[in-house]
Design a protein around this motif. Structure first.
Motif, PDB file in Angstrom:
ATOM      1  N   SER A   1       0.830  -1.198   0.000  1.00  0.00           N
ATOM      2  CA  SER A   1       0.000   0.000   0.000  1.00  0.00           C
ATOM      3  C   SER A   1       0.864   1.248   0.000  1.00  0.00           C
ATOM      4  N   LEU A   2       0.292   2.309  -0.544  1.00  0.00           N
ATOM      5  CA  LEU A   2       0.884   3.643  -0.449  1.00  0.00           C
ATOM      6  C   LEU A   2      -0.200   4.569   0.071  1.00  0.00           C
ATOM      7  N   PHE A   3       0.094   5.270   1.156  1.00  0.00           N
ATOM      8  CA  PHE A   3      -0.828   6.239   1.719  1.00  0.00           C
ATOM      9  C   PHE A   3      -0.278   7.641   1.492  1.00  0.00           C
ATOM     10  N   ILE A   4      -1.162   8.522   1.077  1.00  0.00           N
ATOM     11  CA  ILE A   4      -0.805   9.924   0.897  1.00  0.00           C
ATOM     12  C   ILE A   4      -1.681  10.735   1.845  1.00  0.00           C
ATOM     13  N   ARG A   5      -1.051  11.419   2.771  1.00  0.00           N
ATOM     14  CA  ARG A   5      -1.812  12.253   3.709  1.00  0.00           C
ATOM     15  C   ARG A   5      -1.892  13.679   3.178  1.00  0.00           C
ATOM     16  N   ASP A   6      -2.942  14.370   3.598  1.00  0.00           N
ATOM     17  CA  ASP A   6      -3.106  15.772   3.215  1.00  0.00           C
ATOM     18  C   ASP A   6      -2.831  15.959   1.710  1.00  0.00           C
ATOM     19  N   SER A   7      -3.564  15.224   0.908  1.00  0.00           N
ATOM     20  CA  SER A   7      -3.303  15.218  -0.537  1.00  0.00           C
ATOM     21  C   SER A   7      -3.453  16.621  -1.127  1.00  0.00           C
ATOM     22  N   GLN A   8      -2.627  16.890  -2.117  1.00  0.00           N
ATOM     23  CA  GLN A   8      -2.567  18.190  -2.777  1.00  0.00           C
ATOM     24  C   GLN A   8      -2.873  18.025  -4.268  1.00  0.00           C
ATOM     25  N   PRO A   9      -3.346  19.075  -4.911  1.00  0.00           N
ATOM     26  CA  PRO A   9      -3.561  18.988  -6.363  1.00  0.00           C
ATOM     27  C   PRO A   9      -2.301  18.563  -7.113  1.00  0.00           C
ATOM     28  N   SER A  10      -1.125  18.914  -6.594  1.00  0.00           N
ATOM     29  CA  SER A  10       0.132  18.519  -7.249  1.00  0.00           C
ATOM     30  C   SER A  10       0.392  17.015  -7.155  1.00  0.00           C
ATOM     31  N   ASP A  11      -0.387  16.326  -6.326  1.00  0.00           N
ATOM     32  CA  ASP A  11      -0.268  14.861  -6.252  1.00  0.00           C
ATOM     33  C   ASP A  11      -1.020  14.172  -7.390  1.00  0.00           C
ATOM     34  N   SER A  12      -1.755  14.926  -8.158  1.00  0.00           N
ATOM     35  CA  SER A  12      -2.509  14.346  -9.279  1.00  0.00           C
ATOM     36  C   SER A  12      -1.539  13.769 -10.302  1.00  0.00           C
ATOM     37  N   ALA A  13      -1.587  12.467 -10.472  1.00  0.00           N
ATOM     38  CA  ALA A  13      -0.634  11.749 -11.330  1.00  0.00           C
ATOM     39  C   ALA A  13      -1.072  10.296 -11.392  1.00  0.00           C
ATOM     40  N   THR A  14      -0.314   9.513 -12.125  1.00  0.00           N
ATOM     41  CA  THR A  14      -0.502   8.058 -12.117  1.00  0.00           C
ATOM     42  C   THR A  14       0.539   7.448 -11.195  1.00  0.00           C
ATOM     43  N   TYR A  15       0.099   6.573 -10.309  1.00  0.00           N
ATOM     44  CA  TYR A  15       0.985   5.927  -9.331  1.00  0.00           C
ATOM     45  C   TYR A  15       1.146   4.464  -9.718  1.00  0.00           C
ATOM     46  N   LEU A  16       2.383   4.063  -9.877  1.00  0.00           N
ATOM     47  CA  LEU A  16       2.715   2.704 -10.309  1.00  0.00           C
ATOM     48  C   LEU A  16       3.408   1.964  -9.177  1.00  0.00           C
ATOM     49  N   CYS A  17       2.910   0.786  -8.845  1.00  0.00           N
ATOM     50  CA  CYS A  17       3.669  -0.064  -7.943  1.00  0.00           C
ATOM     51  C   CYS A  17       4.604  -0.919  -8.795  1.00  0.00           C
ATOM     52  N   ALA A  18       5.722  -1.303  -8.214  1.00  0.00           N
ATOM     53  CA  ALA A  18       6.691  -2.137  -8.920  1.00  0.00           C
ATOM     54  C   ALA A  18       7.413  -2.997  -7.903  1.00  0.00           C
ATOM     55  N   MET A  19       7.809  -4.159  -8.320  1.00  0.00           N
ATOM     56  CA  MET A  19       8.473  -5.061  -7.384  1.00  0.00           C
ATOM     57  C   MET A  19       9.377  -6.009  -8.133  1.00  0.00           C
ATOM     58  N   SER A  20      10.340  -6.571  -7.392  1.00  0.00           N
ATOM     59  CA  SER A  20      11.258  -7.505  -8.023  1.00  0.00           C
ATOM     60  C   SER A  20      11.825  -8.461  -6.985  1.00  0.00           C
ATOM     61  N   ALA A  21      12.329  -9.566  -7.488  1.00  0.00           N
ATOM     62  CA  ALA A  21      13.129 -10.475  -6.682  1.00  0.00           C
ATOM     63  C   ALA A  21      14.583 -10.041  -6.794  1.00  0.00           C
ATOM     64  N   LEU A  22      15.457 -10.680  -6.066  1.00  0.00           N
ATOM     65  CA  LEU A  22      16.873 -10.327  -6.087  1.00  0.00           C
ATOM     66  C   LEU A  22      17.449 -10.496  -7.484  1.00  0.00           C
ATOM     67  N   GLY A  23      18.043  -9.435  -8.019  1.00  0.00           N
ATOM     68  CA  GLY A  23      18.731  -9.520  -9.295  1.00  0.00           C
ATOM     69  C   GLY A  23      17.842  -9.595 -10.523  1.00  0.00           C
ATOM     70  N   THR A  24      16.560  -9.387 -10.362  1.00  0.00           N
ATOM     71  CA  THR A  24      15.661  -9.440 -11.523  1.00  0.00           C
ATOM     72  C   THR A  24      15.103  -8.052 -11.814  1.00  0.00           C
ATOM     73  N   ALA A  25      14.550  -7.895 -12.983  1.00  0.00           N
ATOM     74  CA  ALA A  25      13.996  -6.597 -13.359  1.00  0.00           C
ATOM     75  C   ALA A  25      12.684  -6.338 -12.643  1.00  0.00           C
ATOM     76  N   LEU A  26      12.302  -5.077 -12.627  1.00  0.00           N
ATOM     77  CA  LEU A  26      11.050  -4.692 -11.990  1.00  0.00           C
ATOM     78  C   LEU A  26       9.847  -5.187 -12.783  1.00  0.00           C
ATOM     79  N   ILE A  27       8.830  -5.624 -12.058  1.00  0.00           N
ATOM     80  CA  ILE A  27       7.521  -5.920 -12.632  1.00  0.00           C
ATOM     81  C   ILE A  27       6.579  -4.833 -12.134  1.00  0.00           C
ATOM     82  N   PHE A  28       5.889  -4.198 -13.063  1.00  0.00           N
ATOM     83  CA  PHE A  28       5.043  -3.064 -12.718  1.00  0.00           C
ATOM     84  C   PHE A  28       3.572  -3.445 -12.697  1.00  0.00           C
ATOM     85  N   GLY A  29       2.813  -2.760 -11.826  1.00  0.00           N
ATOM     86  CA  GLY A  29       1.373  -2.770 -11.927  1.00  0.00           C
ATOM     87  C   GLY A  29       0.934  -1.844 -13.046  1.00  0.00           C
TER      88      GLY A  29
END
Lengths: 110, 117
Positions: free
Chosen positions: A73-101
């Motif tokens: 999860s990602l929590f954003i407190r006191d959100s601002q108009p400048s937070d308007s964007a696309t948020y991508l989660c990404a993860m990887s195992a050791l030594g491997t490339a990122l896999i994105f949501g």
């Protein structure tokens, strides 16, 4: 089942709201978890990085990883108009490339 | 973190032609990654580029279509060959590094928005 699932939204909130963004994953080998923010016509920008389980806080942003539930999860407190964007989660195992949501589009109205 | 300069930022190309995208980094990095982001989709890894060796391509991507050069530790190019409208995407380069030195892709360039007509 995809390796990383992320609700694409869109998500619309008023300024000052608390925003919760989430991803689930299926690969238990993932150890490195990241959140990127992408503004329109820009490359992704790293927001938060977490290794293994736990919480990490940086200003208005908090990242949580629950490896037992394969849920981050990602929590954003006191959100601002400048937070308007696309948020991508990404993860990887050791030594491997990122896999994105797929990314969640967030709009914060003033 | 590293600063990446990617060129061109956008281009409109005729089908059947090729486009070479350049990625310049302000510091030496071991691994560079090339991603594709199709409209409404997330980022998909095309290949990993190490200096002095052949790039490693992900399933569904081949060297004849996406040849990559990595002549030194600060520069790489990706060529999109014999383009078709299906190649219309944003192409991004990324470099590994950061606190853990894990080569997982960390900083991204601003991307090249390619439209094939």
């Amino acid at each position: 089942q995809k390796e990383v699932e992320q609700d694409p939204g869109p998500l619309s909130v008023p300024e000052g709201a608390i925003v919760s963004l989430n991803c689930t994953y299926s690969n238990s080998a993932f150890q490195y978890f990241m959140w990127y923010r992408q503004y329109s016509r820009k490359g992704p920008e790293l927001l938060m990085y977490t290794y293994s389980s736990g919480n990490k806080e940086d200003g208005r942003f908090t990242a949580q990883v629950d490896k037992s539930s394969k849920y981050i999860s990602l929590f954003i407190r006191d959100s601002q108009p400048s937070d308007s964007a696309t948020y991508l989660c990404a993860m990887s195992a050791l030594g491997t490339a990122l896999i994105f949501g797929k990314g969640t589009t967030l709009s914060v109205s003033s | 973190s590293a600063v990446i300069s990617q060129k061109p930022s956008r281009d409109i190309c005729q089908r059947g032609t090729s486009l070479t995208i350049q990625c310049q980094v302000d510091s030496q990095v071991t691994m560079m990654f090339w991603y594709r982001q199709q409209p409404g989709q997330s980022l998909t890894l095309i290949a990993t580029a190490n200096q002095g060796s052949e790039a490693t391509y992900e399933s569904g991507f081949v060297i004849d279509k996406f040849p990559i050069s990595r002549p030194n530790l600060t520069f790489s190019t990706l060529t999109v060959s014999n383009m078709s409208p299906e190649d219309s995407s944003i192409y991004l380069c990324s470099v590994g590094g950061g606190q853990t030195r894990i080569n997982y892709g960390y900083t991204f360039g601003s991307g090249t928005r390619l439209t094939v007509v």
